[in-house]
Design an enzyme around this catalytic site. Structure first.
Site, PDB file in Angstrom:
ATOM      1  N   GLY A  60       0.842  -1.199   0.000  1.00  0.00           N
ATOM      2  CA  GLY A  60       0.000   0.000   0.000  1.00  0.00           C
ATOM      3  C   GLY A  60       0.875   1.245   0.000  1.00  0.00           C
ATOM      4  O   GLY A  60       2.065   1.187  -0.346  1.00  0.00           O
ATOM      5  N   PHE A  61       0.321   2.368   0.408  1.00  0.00           N
ATOM      6  CA  PHE A  61       1.090   3.611   0.379  1.00  0.00           C
ATOM      7  C   PHE A  61       2.333   3.533   1.259  1.00  0.00           C
ATOM      8  O   PHE A  61       3.410   3.975   0.865  1.00  0.00           O
ATOM      9  CB  PHE A  61       0.217   4.792   0.814  1.00  0.00           C
ATOM     10  CG  PHE A  61      -0.819   5.173  -0.205  1.00  0.00           C
ATOM     11  CD1 PHE A  61      -0.433   5.757  -1.402  1.00  0.00           C
ATOM     12  CD2 PHE A  61      -2.167   4.942   0.006  1.00  0.00           C
ATOM     13  CE1 PHE A  61      -1.369   6.111  -2.362  1.00  0.00           C
ATOM     14  CE2 PHE A  61      -3.117   5.289  -0.942  1.00  0.00           C
ATOM     15  CZ  PHE A  61      -2.717   5.873  -2.126  1.00  0.00           C
ATOM     16  N   GLU A  87     -18.560  10.564   0.159  1.00  0.00           N
ATOM     17  CA  GLU A  87     -18.355  10.407  -1.279  1.00  0.00           C
ATOM     18  C   GLU A  87     -19.293   9.336  -1.843  1.00  0.00           C
ATOM     19  O   GLU A  87     -19.897   9.513  -2.909  1.00  0.00           O
ATOM     20  CB  GLU A  87     -16.879  10.080  -1.560  1.00  0.00           C
ATOM     21  CG  GLU A  87     -15.990  11.312  -1.326  1.00  0.00           C
ATOM     22  CD  GLU A  87     -14.498  11.027  -1.138  1.00  0.00           C
ATOM     23  OE1 GLU A  87     -14.100   9.842  -1.103  1.00  0.00           O
ATOM     24  OE2 GLU A  87     -13.734  11.995  -1.009  1.00  0.00           O
ATOM     25  N   ASP A 134      -1.523   2.496   8.385  1.00  0.00           N
ATOM     26  CA  ASP A 134      -2.718   2.325   9.203  1.00  0.00           C
ATOM     27  C   ASP A 134      -2.524   1.365  10.367  1.00  0.00           C
ATOM     28  O   ASP A 134      -3.336   1.333  11.291  1.00  0.00           O
ATOM     29  CB  ASP A 134      -3.875   1.790   8.344  1.00  0.00           C
ATOM     30  CG  ASP A 134      -4.449   2.864   7.422  1.00  0.00           C
ATOM     31  OD1 ASP A 134      -3.943   4.003   7.463  1.00  0.00           O
ATOM     32  OD2 ASP A 134      -5.398   2.555   6.681  1.00  0.00           O
ATOM     33  N   ALA A 173      -3.691   8.341   3.467  1.00  0.00           N
ATOM     34  CA  ALA A 173      -2.615   8.034   2.526  1.00  0.00           C
ATOM     35  C   ALA A 173      -1.367   8.909   2.724  1.00  0.00           C
ATOM     36  O   ALA A 173      -0.247   8.385   2.764  1.00  0.00           O
ATOM     37  CB  ALA A 173      -3.132   8.138   1.093  1.00  0.00           C
TER      38      ALA A 173
END
Lengths: 420, 420
Positions: B15-16, B172, B301, B316
């Protein structure tokens, strides 16, 4: 909302046959209900590109509802026909029943294992988007597993890929696999050399592309071999298991086997009470209606139609022509006229093999190589439904041509990865 | 091939956090192995657009192998860590074991149901591409089932959509659902009016977007309401079943409930033997290392980091900064120097709500409406990995803006459709 007093045409299946029939009824004095178990029309000729990570699912599929949004007399229903009662003129769906005045059965075909359904688990077939995503995962994962495998023999098994069948889809799959191994992946692995992957194409008959003239079969074979595909013709598969394929005495050890060899007509055909051929296709009258039931039509891959002594092939253009014909026949019937018999017009036959390699047979005019490839490319983009899809697919291809990259190399769904 | 005599940095998770750590080690005198159970890096901030059929999976994901193809000291391995032995400096994977000199644990978090795991079946969460495709099918199918449903009450249940949570992803999602119902679908159905669908957003706290200034929460609420979303704040969910949600005494009958409320850190955190917070995050030293194990770092995270009395958020930019920091800390360590403590730099916070509606908090500079929306749009395109993905996503958005269409409205996978 459609006028309920008008005759009701029920169309089962939103492939080329069913969708073309529905669209050709746009201005007819009927209501049309199109039933499909998916929500989209699929451009099957490019399905192998979704399987090989060159295109995304939405690039070659469009919601039926969206395609037909402007056709006021058409209703789309996500559902699945489970039984047909041609005497009561009623279809039982998974979620209700629908009565009809005219029925168009266009539920197509699936791949078949010639009675060896136990092969399905180790040799997935390619007919739906879900099939394509399954194969994509299968393929991409083979290279990933080879990369972390430390045993040389086991590693080689993961780098052997076998495609069974010699039809255009098989040739296109095999050619693309060879390209991926040779051009797309090489720089990205540290422990394996993807260029050492072996792609095999196995065809039981004497040549690949049996529906094409012999000279083009030869050209296709030569182009495949140039790409590095090993072509085995005249060799029937006698066994498929988790670790490979037997061709009589010969064994190809391979963890990835793809099947695009046989077709079996949709099981709905068996419910219509008519005679069927060996593949389960329904024998129809010259006007594509069911013998004894002029209000029921069977079209596309589900129909067994013979013309001038040869069978009409199970290809997209034939299904579209049948769809359009049936719409005209229904209009004629409603106007009290008789429809002339269905005639299939064969405009040609084509298959791509790889980058700048294809064969095209336009009723006598034979093309191969770059010219055939350009012809194939524009024909496929032209026939894609939807302006947007055409632009997207063409851009993907241009991108892919110059970069050798494939945009959809994304693992989705459950892994087959049980080893270790 | 990486030099095996160099120190081995094992990074778990692409991931990031993990990917940024790996890239920042490109010129360091180490070999890096990046292990992930998928083959791709996922741009999670746009995952909700895959779930709502606006983008395809490959638009927001790129193969890790492809991203790192030019980094000679990095190896990518498709595998999953199952156990960590920090004393033996060894990680057991699903398919082998790897020893390390430095370990970077960046396996992230999943959504959590606060101990009510029985809710998961009826309120799917959104963390992976498979989650997104599941939700996409869930949503699209709800309208399809409503269309063929004949009972008015049952139909209404299928047209009620509930999003639980008040974080940017929830806002969103809810905004996009309202847009789909009002603008994308209306002309395509014959028996239902998709504009009558009701979208509910449920947040237990007093306001949506709790991490933003109060004035922006208010603006977001107003923009959601303008789109037709019913916003319920200060109302905790007490029950979720197949047909709806209970908010204390109040019942919302709804067949589609989406969950993006809680987070639970990756279970790998529990194996590290360190103290963890309520969400399972590992408490780390100021240099992000595991207490007592300076050769093990926990980032993203999965890490519980407090700075100036407030927790560093699980976003992120924080994960990327931690990844880059850890790479620098490892370089320093190898050079015999000490690394300064990690400092998170908060550049701001943003959430989009719908067409031309968003809120942006840039450390004091507050934006909302069209300006915020444009800012959000360019920030997201800018941070997407890969030139190709940027072009594709931007084109999809332009297309979608002018046509109100969503390109990926394709049902894939197994249906939840058991009724009827």
């Amino acid at each position: 909302m459609p006028d309920v007093r008008e005759p009701h045409v029920l169309v089962l299946g939103g492939g080329f046959g069913g969708l073309w029939a529905t669209r050709a009824l746009a201005s007819a004095p009927v209501r049309v209900t199109l039933v499909d178990r998916t929500n989209h029309h699929l451009f099957q000729p490019l399905l192998y590109q979704v399987a090989t990570a060159g295109l995304s699912s939405p690039d070659i599929a469009a919601p039926l509802r969206h395609i037909l949004r402007g056709q006021g007399n058409a209703t789309v229903r996500l559902d699945e026909a489970v039984a047909v009662d041609v005497d009561a003129r009623r279809v039982t769906l998974a979620h209700g029943t629908l009565d009809y005045d005219f029925l168009v059965v266009a539920t197509g075909a699936r791949h078949a294992y010639f009675g060896r359904d136990d092969w399905a688990a180790n040799a997935p077939g390619l007919k739906t988007l879900d099939d394509a995503l399954f194969i994509r995962r299968h393929l991409l994962e083979a290279f990933e597993i080879a990369e972390r495998e430390t045993d040389a023999e086991a590693r080689a098994e993961w780098l052997n890929l076998v495609v069974i069948g010699g039809d255009p889809t098989d040739v296109e799959l095999a050619g693309t696999l060879a390209e991926i191994a040779r051009h797309t992946l090489p720089r990205e692995f540290r422990h394996i050399d993807p260029r050492k992957a072996n792609v095999h194409l196995v065809e039981a008959g004497p040549r690949v592309l049996p529906s094409m003239p012999e000279s083009l079969s030869e050209k296709a074979r030569a182009q495949l071999q140039r790409l590095g595909v090993e072509v085995h013709t005249g060799q029937a598969v006698t066994r498929i298991d988790e670790r490979g394929v037997d061709l009589g005495d010969r064994r190809i050890a391979a963890r990835t086997v793809l099947w695009a060899a046989g077709v079996a007509a949709s099981p709905l055909g068996a419910q219509l009470g008519a005679e069927r051929d060996r593949a389960g296709r329904v024998r129809v009258e010259p006007d594509l209606s069911l013998p004894g039931h002029p209000d029921v039509f069977v079209i596309g891959d589900l129909a067994s139609v013979t013309q001038d002594g040869t069978p009409v092939p199970g290809v997209a253009p034939a299904a579209k022509q049948m769809g359009a014909y049936v719409a005209a026949a229904i209009r004629a019937r409603l106007a009290g006229k008789a429809a002339p018999a269905f005639r299939y017009r064969d405009y040609g036959n084509l298959a791509t093999i790889g980058r700048m390699a294809a064969v095209v047979d336009l009723r006598g005019l034979h093309l191969s190589g770059v010219v055939a490839w350009l012809f194939w490319l524009f024909a496929h983009v032209f026939f894609l439904i939807g302006f947007r899809n055409r632009i997207v697919v063409l851009s993907e291809w241009v991108w892919s041509y110059f970069t050798y990259q494939r945009s959809a190399r994304i693992l989705l769904g459950r892994s087959r990865d049980r080893s270790g």
